[in-house]
Design a protein around this motif. Structure first.
Motif, PDB file in Angstrom:
ATOM      1  N   TYR A   1      43.785  40.298  37.350  1.00 13.36           N
ATOM      2  CA  TYR A   1      42.634  40.908  36.682  1.00 13.36           C
ATOM      3  C   TYR A   1      43.149  41.988  35.744  1.00 13.36           C
ATOM      4  O   TYR A   1      44.029  42.766  36.116  1.00 13.36           O
ATOM      5  CB  TYR A   1      41.675  41.529  37.704  1.00 13.36           C
ATOM      6  CG  TYR A   1      41.236  40.525  38.731  1.00 13.36           C
ATOM      7  CD1 TYR A   1      40.202  39.637  38.472  1.00 13.36           C
ATOM      8  CD2 TYR A   1      41.898  40.428  39.945  1.00 13.36           C
ATOM      9  CE1 TYR A   1      39.837  38.682  39.395  1.00 13.36           C
ATOM     10  CE2 TYR A   1      41.541  39.480  40.875  1.00 13.36           C
ATOM     11  CZ  TYR A   1      40.511  38.606  40.601  1.00 13.36           C
ATOM     12  OH  TYR A   1      40.162  37.661  41.514  1.00 13.36           O
ATOM     13  N   ASP A   2      42.584  42.046  34.540  1.00 14.80           N
ATOM     14  CA  ASP A   2      43.010  43.096  33.611  1.00 14.80           C
ATOM     15  C   ASP A   2      42.336  44.428  33.983  1.00 14.80           C
ATOM     16  O   ASP A   2      41.490  44.479  34.889  1.00 14.80           O
ATOM     17  CB  ASP A   2      42.753  42.689  32.158  1.00 14.80           C
ATOM     18  CG  ASP A   2      41.291  42.517  31.797  1.00 14.80           C
ATOM     19  OD1 ASP A   2      40.403  43.180  32.390  1.00 14.80           O
ATOM     20  OD2 ASP A   2      41.008  41.709  30.891  1.00 14.80           O
ATOM     21  N   GLU A   3      42.705  45.486  33.286  1.00 14.10           N
ATOM     22  CA  GLU A   3      42.197  46.819  33.632  1.00 14.10           C
ATOM     23  C   GLU A   3      40.688  46.923  33.473  1.00 14.10           C
ATOM     24  O   GLU A   3      40.026  47.594  34.268  1.00 14.10           O
ATOM     25  CB  GLU A   3      42.913  47.894  32.806  1.00 14.10           C
ATOM     26  CG  GLU A   3      44.322  48.176  33.288  1.00 14.10           C
ATOM     27  CD  GLU A   3      44.383  48.556  34.769  1.00 14.10           C
ATOM     28  OE1 GLU A   3      43.596  49.435  35.210  1.00 14.10           O
ATOM     29  OE2 GLU A   3      45.203  47.973  35.495  1.00 14.10           O
ATOM     30  N   ARG A   4      40.138  46.280  32.481  1.00 20.17           N
ATOM     31  CA  ARG A   4      38.681  46.296  32.283  1.00 20.17           C
ATOM     32  C   ARG A   4      37.980  45.605  33.453  1.00 20.17           C
ATOM     33  O   ARG A   4      36.971  46.102  33.976  1.00 20.17           O
ATOM     34  CB  ARG A   4      38.353  45.610  30.962  1.00 20.17           C
ATOM     35  CG  ARG A   4      36.897  45.643  30.584  1.00 20.17           C
ATOM     36  CD  ARG A   4      36.744  45.128  29.135  1.00 20.17           C
ATOM     37  NE  ARG A   4      35.376  45.170  28.704  1.00 20.17           N
ATOM     38  CZ  ARG A   4      34.553  44.130  28.710  1.00 20.17           C
ATOM     39  NH1 ARG A   4      34.973  42.947  29.127  1.00 20.17           N
ATOM     40  NH2 ARG A   4      33.317  44.250  28.290  1.00 20.17           N
ATOM     41  N   GLU A   5      38.490  44.449  33.860  1.00 18.87           N
ATOM     42  CA  GLU A   5      37.915  43.733  34.998  1.00 18.87           C
ATOM     43  C   GLU A   5      38.042  44.553  36.273  1.00 18.87           C
ATOM     44  O   GLU A   5      37.099  44.645  37.060  1.00 18.87           O
ATOM     45  CB  GLU A   5      38.610  42.376  35.175  1.00 18.87           C
ATOM     46  CG  GLU A   5      38.313  41.408  34.055  1.00 18.87           C
ATOM     47  CD  GLU A   5      39.257  40.226  33.990  1.00 18.87           C
ATOM     48  OE1 GLU A   5      38.858  39.195  33.417  1.00 18.87           O
ATOM     49  OE2 GLU A   5      40.402  40.324  34.501  1.00 18.87           O
ATOM     50  N   ARG A   6      39.188  45.189  36.452  1.00 20.88           N
ATOM     51  CA  ARG A   6      39.411  46.009  37.654  1.00 20.88           C
ATOM     52  C   ARG A   6      38.452  47.201  37.687  1.00 20.88           C
ATOM     53  O   ARG A   6      37.929  47.555  38.744  1.00 20.88           O
ATOM     54  CB  ARG A   6      40.861  46.446  37.728  1.00 20.88           C
ATOM     55  CG  ARG A   6      41.839  45.269  37.892  1.00 20.88           C
ATOM     56  CD  ARG A   6      43.296  45.677  37.742  1.00 20.88           C
ATOM     57  NE  ARG A   6      43.784  46.384  38.908  1.00 20.88           N
ATOM     58  CZ  ARG A   6      44.077  45.816  40.082  1.00 20.88           C
ATOM     59  NH1 ARG A   6      43.945  44.515  40.219  1.00 20.88           N
ATOM     60  NH2 ARG A   6      44.504  46.529  41.080  1.00 20.88           N
ATOM     61  N   ALA A   7      38.209  47.805  36.527  1.00 20.34           N
ATOM     62  CA  ALA A   7      37.267  48.925  36.464  1.00 20.34           C
ATOM     63  C   ALA A   7      35.853  48.458  36.818  1.00 20.34           C
ATOM     64  O   ALA A   7      35.125  49.138  37.560  1.00 20.34           O
ATOM     65  CB  ALA A   7      37.295  49.557  35.071  1.00 20.34           C
ATOM     66  N   ALA A   8      35.464  47.292  36.311  1.00 15.75           N
ATOM     67  CA  ALA A   8      34.139  46.749  36.611  1.00 15.75           C
ATOM     68  C   ALA A   8      34.011  46.391  38.088  1.00 15.75           C
ATOM     69  O   ALA A   8      32.972  46.640  38.711  1.00 15.75           O
ATOM     70  CB  ALA A   8      33.863  45.521  35.746  1.00 15.75           C
ATOM     71  N   LEU A   9      35.056  45.827  38.660  1.00 15.86           N
ATOM     72  CA  LEU A   9      35.016  45.457  40.080  1.00 15.86           C
ATOM     73  C   LEU A   9      34.986  46.692  40.971  1.00 15.86           C
ATOM     74  O   LEU A   9      34.281  46.714  41.991  1.00 15.86           O
ATOM     75  CB  LEU A   9      36.202  44.553  40.422  1.00 15.86           C
ATOM     76  CG  LEU A   9      36.149  43.170  39.758  1.00 15.86           C
ATOM     77  CD1 LEU A   9      37.469  42.432  39.946  1.00 15.86           C
ATOM     78  CD2 LEU A   9      34.970  42.355  40.291  1.00 15.86           C
ATOM     79  N   ALA A  10      35.716  47.725  40.605  1.00 14.97           N
ATOM     80  CA  ALA A  10      35.680  48.970  41.384  1.00 14.97           C
ATOM     81  C   ALA A  10      34.283  49.581  41.353  1.00 14.97           C
ATOM     82  O   ALA A  10      33.767  50.044  42.381  1.00 14.97           O
ATOM     83  CB  ALA A  10      36.722  49.958  40.844  1.00 14.97           C
ATOM     84  N   LEU A  11      33.657  49.576  40.179  1.00 14.28           N
ATOM     85  CA  LEU A  11      32.297  50.104  40.079  1.00 14.28           C
ATOM     86  C   LEU A  11      31.335  49.229  40.874  1.00 14.28           C
ATOM     87  O   LEU A  11      30.438  49.743  41.553  1.00 14.28           O
ATOM     88  CB  LEU A  11      31.864  50.192  38.615  1.00 14.28           C
ATOM     89  CG  LEU A  11      30.511  50.856  38.370  1.00 14.28           C
ATOM     90  CD1 LEU A  11      30.509  52.306  38.844  1.00 14.28           C
ATOM     91  CD2 LEU A  11      30.136  50.773  36.899  1.00 14.28           C
ATOM     92  N   THR A  12      31.527  47.930  40.828  1.00 11.57           N
ATOM     93  CA  THR A  12      30.683  47.008  41.609  1.00 11.57           C
ATOM     94  C   THR A  12      30.743  47.360  43.087  1.00 11.57           C
ATOM     95  O   THR A  12      29.714  47.445  43.762  1.00 11.57           O
ATOM     96  CB  THR A  12      31.137  45.551  41.393  1.00 11.57           C
ATOM     97  OG1 THR A  12      31.021  45.240  40.004  1.00 11.57           O
ATOM     98  CG2 THR A  12      30.314  44.584  42.224  1.00 11.57           C
ATOM     99  N   GLU A  13      31.936  47.570  43.595  1.00  8.19           N
ATOM    100  CA  GLU A  13      32.067  47.909  45.017  1.00  8.19           C
ATOM    101  C   GLU A  13      31.437  49.255  45.331  1.00  8.19           C
ATOM    102  O   GLU A  13      30.756  49.407  46.343  1.00  8.19           O
ATOM    103  CB  GLU A  13      33.536  47.875  45.430  1.00  8.19           C
ATOM    104  CG  GLU A  13      34.063  46.462  45.427  1.00  8.19           C
ATOM    105  CD  GLU A  13      35.393  46.284  46.138  1.00  8.19           C
ATOM    106  OE1 GLU A  13      35.898  47.240  46.772  1.00  8.19           O
ATOM    107  OE2 GLU A  13      35.929  45.169  46.057  1.00  8.19           O
TER     108      GLU A  13
END
Length: 156
Positions: free
Chosen positions: A79-91
């Motif tokens: 996962y790229d950094e943008r995806e990781r940021a979105a997934l962290a916010l999702t959690e």
């Protein structure tokens, strides 16, 4: 129980419109599906997982990303950094237990660092749409889990 008894038609329409508007505003259908799948994993919603995994495949999300989504933090460069940021916010928004509760913390239950990381990758309108998408899928998950709707029967 018929599908029409699960949710009032007007409520379902409003929830569907919110979901669709949030996805459109985010502007990245593949990322939107990663977000809704991760929230659905956390909420254990088999109906939403079944439906959104199919949609994600249609949007070209890789099998590797789908297979490793439940362990995205340990998945290295999958996962790229943008995806990781979105997934962290999702959690953080889905679980709502990681942040400080002290008054003046400014973070509520979503840690400031998680929100700020997302804000680095999404402009204000897209961040608003991302939060709306997370909120919408959490609502759908809760309805489908509470009503015990099994997987299948959806029309992506």
């Amino acid at each position: 129980m018929s599908r029409t008894d699960l949710l009032d038609r007007e409520v379902a329409r409003a929830m569907s419109e919110l979901s669709a508007a949030a996805k459109r505003g985010l502007g990245d259908p593949a990322l939107a599906e990663l977000v809704v799948i991760r929230a659905s994993q956390l909420n254990r919603c088999a109906f939403c997982l079944d439906m959104h995994l199919a949609i994600a495949r249609d949007h070209g999300v890789s099998r590797r990303q789908l297979d490793l989504l439940s362990a995205w933090e340990e998945a290295g460069d999958v996962y790229d950094e943008r995806e990781r940021a979105a997934l962290a916010l999702t959690e953080a928004v889905t679980v709502l237990t990681g942040g400080a509760r002290a008054s003046g913390s400014g973070g509520g239950f979503v840690p400031d660092a998680v929100y700020e990381r997302a804000a680095e990758h999404f402009d204000a309108p897209r961040l608003a749409h991302l939060v709306a998408l997370i909120t919408a899928i959490n609502s759908w998950n809760r309805v489908m889990v509470a009503r015990r709707v099994p997987p299948g029967g959806h029309t992506p």
